[in-house]
Design a protein around this motif. Structure first.
Motif, PDB file in Angstrom:
ATOM      1  N   PRO A 173      -4.784   5.643  -7.681  1.00 37.66           N
ATOM      2  CA  PRO A 173      -5.611   6.325  -6.681  1.00 37.66           C
ATOM      3  C   PRO A 173      -4.788   7.023  -5.592  1.00 37.66           C
ATOM      4  O   PRO A 173      -5.131   8.128  -5.173  1.00 37.66           O
ATOM      5  CB  PRO A 173      -6.436   5.187  -6.070  1.00 37.66           C
ATOM      6  N   TYR A 177      -5.210  11.112  -4.984  1.00 40.19           N
ATOM      7  CA  TYR A 177      -5.672  11.728  -3.741  1.00 40.19           C
ATOM      8  C   TYR A 177      -4.525  12.263  -2.890  1.00 40.19           C
ATOM      9  O   TYR A 177      -4.685  13.282  -2.213  1.00 40.19           O
ATOM     10  CB  TYR A 177      -6.549  10.748  -2.954  1.00 40.19           C
ATOM     11  N   PRO A 194     -11.985  14.970   3.064  1.00 43.48           N
ATOM     12  CA  PRO A 194     -12.425  13.879   2.172  1.00 43.48           C
ATOM     13  C   PRO A 194     -11.250  13.080   1.613  1.00 43.48           C
ATOM     14  O   PRO A 194     -11.333  11.849   1.499  1.00 43.48           O
ATOM     15  CB  PRO A 194     -13.161  14.595   1.054  1.00 43.48           C
ATOM     16  N   TYR A 195     -10.156  13.764   1.285  1.00 37.70           N
ATOM     17  CA  TYR A 195      -8.976  13.068   0.761  1.00 37.70           C
ATOM     18  C   TYR A 195      -8.436  12.097   1.807  1.00 37.70           C
ATOM     19  O   TYR A 195      -8.101  10.959   1.523  1.00 37.70           O
ATOM     20  CB  TYR A 195      -7.874  14.066   0.411  1.00 37.70           C
ATOM     21  N   LEU A 198     -10.670   9.088   2.094  1.00 36.52           N
ATOM     22  CA  LEU A 198     -10.555   8.161   0.965  1.00 36.52           C
ATOM     23  C   LEU A 198      -9.256   7.363   1.033  1.00 36.52           C
ATOM     24  O   LEU A 198      -9.240   6.150   0.837  1.00 36.52           O
ATOM     25  CB  LEU A 198     -10.625   8.932  -0.356  1.00 36.52           C
ATOM     26  N   ALA A 201      -9.424   4.785   3.705  1.00 38.73           N
ATOM     27  CA  ALA A 201     -10.227   3.633   3.293  1.00 38.73           C
ATOM     28  C   ALA A 201      -9.392   2.704   2.420  1.00 38.73           C
ATOM     29  O   ALA A 201      -9.411   1.476   2.586  1.00 38.73           O
ATOM     30  CB  ALA A 201     -11.458   4.099   2.528  1.00 38.73           C
ATOM     31  N   PHE A 202      -8.630   3.287   1.511  1.00 34.42           N
ATOM     32  CA  PHE A 202      -7.783   2.489   0.622  1.00 34.42           C
ATOM     33  C   PHE A 202      -6.711   1.765   1.434  1.00 34.42           C
ATOM     34  O   PHE A 202      -6.406   0.594   1.196  1.00 34.42           O
ATOM     35  CB  PHE A 202      -7.170   3.418  -0.427  1.00 34.42           C
TER      36      PHE A 202
ATOM     37  N   VAL C 173     -11.652   1.509  -7.424  1.00 30.37           N
ATOM     38  CA  VAL C 173     -11.003   2.625  -6.731  1.00 30.37           C
ATOM     39  C   VAL C 173     -10.360   3.573  -7.763  1.00 30.37           C
ATOM     40  O   VAL C 173     -10.479   4.791  -7.666  1.00 30.37           O
ATOM     41  CB  VAL C 173      -9.934   2.113  -5.741  1.00 30.37           C
ATOM     42  N   TYR C 176     -13.076   5.503  -9.516  1.00 33.45           N
ATOM     43  CA  TYR C 176     -13.584   6.594  -8.688  1.00 33.45           C
ATOM     44  C   TYR C 176     -12.595   7.755  -8.674  1.00 33.45           C
ATOM     45  O   TYR C 176     -12.970   8.914  -8.814  1.00 33.45           O
ATOM     46  CB  TYR C 176     -13.848   6.095  -7.264  1.00 33.45           C
ATOM     47  N   SER C 177     -11.308   7.436  -8.532  1.00 32.85           N
ATOM     48  CA  SER C 177     -10.325   8.512  -8.412  1.00 32.85           C
ATOM     49  C   SER C 177     -10.168   9.267  -9.728  1.00 32.85           C
ATOM     50  O   SER C 177      -9.885  10.457  -9.737  1.00 32.85           O
ATOM     51  CB  SER C 177      -8.976   7.954  -7.951  1.00 32.85           C
ATOM     52  N   CYS C 180     -13.411  11.400 -10.153  1.00 30.64           N
ATOM     53  CA  CYS C 180     -13.668  12.361  -9.103  1.00 30.64           C
ATOM     54  C   CYS C 180     -12.367  12.707  -8.402  1.00 30.64           C
ATOM     55  O   CYS C 180     -12.142  12.332  -7.259  1.00 30.64           O
ATOM     56  CB  CYS C 180     -14.666  11.729  -8.134  1.00 30.64           C
ATOM     57  N   PRO C 183     -12.670  15.174  -4.323  1.00 25.68           N
ATOM     58  CA  PRO C 183     -13.847  14.674  -3.615  1.00 25.68           C
ATOM     59  C   PRO C 183     -14.705  15.780  -3.001  1.00 25.68           C
ATOM     60  O   PRO C 183     -15.875  15.547  -2.697  1.00 25.68           O
ATOM     61  CB  PRO C 183     -13.263  13.764  -2.531  1.00 25.68           C
TER      62      PRO C 183
END
Lengths: 223, 217, 246
Positions: A173, A177, A194-195, A198, A201-202, C173, C176-177, C180, C183
């Motif tokens: 992830p 991102y 948004p990136y 995210l 959050a991670f 996670v 999701y990544s 998507c 995002p």
């Protein structure tokens, strides 16, 4: 509790500064990997720009991984880790201090060296800024998630390669991102918010859970 | 103040080391842990330190299971294993300062220097530890004993790598600790000068589980 | 009928029970998988939207990729039970599950690639579902690698249970990544259910095959757990008696 955190952080930084070569090893590893790619895939400016984000992130993942093996192993070998487990201080705090030191010594230098990637890959100043920002958000996650793997593989034969097998899939992830945001920022209408959200959050999730998971893993490895 | 072990049984790998092990250690007492190689001395010590969880049985500190009071138990415990926890890149004083501070007990630099002096490392405080000999490193580790105020000491082979003078010094430190109301668990063959009623011996070979014959019947 | 669970949590008592269960699961596996595949091959339409006969690989592909995911969850479950209750048998179950899980993820990957070759003309496409199967396989490989790198079984069990647990926490996670990667585009996009528009008799074939795969997994996991029990309890009295009895 804060005193313990500070004490361990200070000690780890002091130890690293007395062996500066180890910090630079990681840094030069990053630079070498990044500069090998154009030699392999060609010097076309457009193509270099399009692969820059992925290359920078993968080099960062590998560099951070390289340093992970040492996160606990030197303290393990000389018995310091055993003593740390036996102190009345809560183990997650000790672990968090060591993670912080690891990030300051490997993650932060990568953030600061990122403009070099910008020069090598013909990136615009704006993109370099985004790259630095995303590395700043993402590299702490690498240190924290990686610490779990380092704790689990403590003292095992071939620990270094084993860590990468365990941990690299969990880095996906961050890669998706982190690199995605840099690509997005190269577009005219790019929106990286948004990136950022995210990844933050991670980051928050790993801040909450990884010290405990790492502490549990250390207890298992030292049983 | 007492350390009580009741009905302890430990397994390492697929081998049961000992079972039905019980003993009690009170203030002003010293326990010698004996047994052949592989009899489970290290495992027992790690169980006493709450690093290893036994299959069965309990370890009680002041009549309460150690797992239920882990933080206060660790404040009362001083453990020294085979490894010295010395960093070659730090000076002797820095090593001692950090290792002692980890225990949460306060002390000034003067106390630290005093301890180094007593353990025979006067003038070495600023020397990088990697330049020390094996015996000197052991002395740095042992200097913590002079500073530590925990009542329970668990020492795994503390006399290894020490010369005659240091052995005598350590014997003195341990017996002073016992005399002043502390307790200690030791794995060693070295005598410690104390009156007999203060010394207990525990031979793990007597508690070894006899299951080897069963599998070869 | 009430089972005494605690009695069967002892490897000694579980070993004969598992021995009795294995043939039952094998029979169920053969019957259900046979029926599911028969149904899928002969009782379903020859064409699904724009795909011809070859779409029928779906019956193997979907069942195995479901199993890959479910077995991971099951593996984490047994590891967690082991960590909390400190029961050796649950760790052995987790270890036995991991290999079958990796096998299922690999089947999903291979069948997906074959399907891709005939329908898209390429062995590999970075389609989210295929990518996820690949990552799942990586997670299984990490688990098995850690398990086999540690000599002490107690540490191996606990460490791999923690790893699996951490993996499970991060899987959403990752999912999701992978689904998507941008995002900005999928903030408003809802994941379309793959069940929509699938005819009920195709679904029946898939579900029955999946059930058959479950039974197969139970059978091989129990067989493997019996081996692990013998391996680890080699020095105990009951294993010795077992050998003498034969």
């Amino acid at each position: 509790m804060f005193k313990t955190f500070w004490m361990i952080l200070k000690r780890d930084l002091k130890l690293a500064l007395r062996r500066r070569s180890e910090i630079f090893t990681v840094l030069f590893f990053f630079i070498i990997v990044v500069s090998l790619f154009p030699l392999g895939v060609g010097f076309d400016e457009k193509m270099l720009q399009s692969i820059a984000s992925g290359v920078a992130w993968i080099a960062a993942l590998l560099a951070s991984m390289l340093a992970l093996e040492r996160l606990f192993s030197s303290d393990y070998v000389d018995g310091t880790l055993e003593q740390m487990l036996l102190t009345p201080q809560p183990l997650p705090v000790l672990v968090f201090a060591k993670m912080t030191a690891h990030w300051l010594l490997t993650g932060l230098p990568l953030v600061l060296i990122a403009p070099v990637v910008g020069i090598l890959y013909h990136l615009e100043a704006e993109t370099v800024k985004v790259m630095m920002f995303m590395l700043l958000l993402g590299t702490p996650i690498l240190s924290m998630v990686g610490a779990i793997g380092a704790a689990l593989t403590l003292g095992l034969r071939g620990g270094g390669v084993l860590i990468s097998l365990l941990i690299l899939p969990l880095y996906i992830p961050v890669l998706v991102y982190g690199a995605g945001a840099i690509n997005e920022s190269m577009l005219q209408s790019g929106n990286i918010e948004p990136y950022t959200l995210l990844l933050s959050a991670f980051l928050l999730l790993s801040l909450i859970f990884s010290p405990w998971a790492t502490a549990a893993a250390l207890k298992i490895s030292l049983e | 103040m007492s350390l009580t072990v009741s009905n302890l049984q430990c397994t390492r790998g697929d081998r049961q080391l000992f079972s039905e092990l019980s003993f009690q250690l009170k203030a002003k007492q010293l326990l010698f842990l004996e047994g052949e190689n592989g009899s489970g001395k290290t495992t027992l010590i790690r169980t006493l330190c709450a690093l290893f969880v036994a299959d069965k049985g309990e370890v009680l500190w002041c009549n309460q299971p150690i797992q239920e009071q882990i933080e206060s138990y660790r404040e009362s415990l001083f453990y020294l294993g085979h490894l010295n926890a010395i960093k070659g890149d730090l000076s002797v004083l820095e090593n001692l300062r950090f290792n002692h501070a980890m225990s949460g007990q306060k002390c000034s630099d003067d106390d630290l220097l005093d301890a180094l002096d007593k353990i025979g490392l006067y003038g070495y405080e600023d020397v990088p530890s990697r330049q020390l000999s094996q015996g000197q490193k052991r002395r740095v580790a042992l200097a913590r004993l002079l500073l530590n105020k925990s009542p329970l000491w668990i020492l795994d082979e503390p006399f290894v790598a020490l010369d005659v003078a240091a052995v005598e010094l350590l014997q003195g430190i341990i017996s002073a600790h016992i005399e002043s109301g502390g307790m200690a668990v030791l794995t060693t063959h070295q005598e410690v000068p104390l009156t007999q009623e203060k010394i207990q011996h525990l031979n793990l070979d007597q508690y070894a589980t006899q299951n080897a014959e069963a599998s070869y019947v | 009928m009430s089972l005494n669970w605690f009695k069967y949590s002892a490897p000694m008592n579980f070993y004969p029970l598992a021995g009795k269960l294995v043939p039952i699961f094998w029979i169920l596996a053969i019957v259900l998988t046979g029926f599911g595949l028969y149904w899928g091959f002969f009782k379903t339409p020859d064409v699904l939207s724009d795909q011809k006969q070859y779409y029928r690989i779906i019956f193997v592909h979907v069942a195995s990729s479901w199993m890959g995911m479910w077995l991971y969850v099951m593996m984490v479950f047994w590891g967690l039970v082991g960590l909390v209750l400190n029961t050796r048998l649950s760790f052995m179950m987790a270890k036995a599950t991991s290999v079958t899980g990796a096998f299922m993820a690999a089947i999903a990957l291979v069948s997906g690639a074959v399907w891709g070759k005939v329908s898209w003309g390429t062995w590999w496409d970075w389609d989210p579902r295929l990518t996820m199967s690949l990552i799942l396989l990586f997670l299984y490989i990490g688990y098995i690698a850690l398990q086999s790198a540690i000599d002490d079984p107690r540490r191996a069990d606990k460490a791999s249970a923690v790893l699996a647990l951490v993996g499970l926490a991060i899987v959403p996670v990752i999912y999701y990544s992978v689904n998507c990667p941008n995002p900005n585009e999928c903030a408003s996009l809802h994941q379309e259910s793959s069940f929509k528009g699938i005819e009920s008799n195709i679904l029946l074939g898939m579900l029955v095959t999946a059930l058959g795969f479950w039974m197969y997994s139970f059978a091989v996991i129990l067989m493997r757990v019996r081996n692990i029990i013998l391996e680890r309890e080699i020095n105990t009295k009951w294993v010795a008696e077992l050998q003498n009895g034969r």
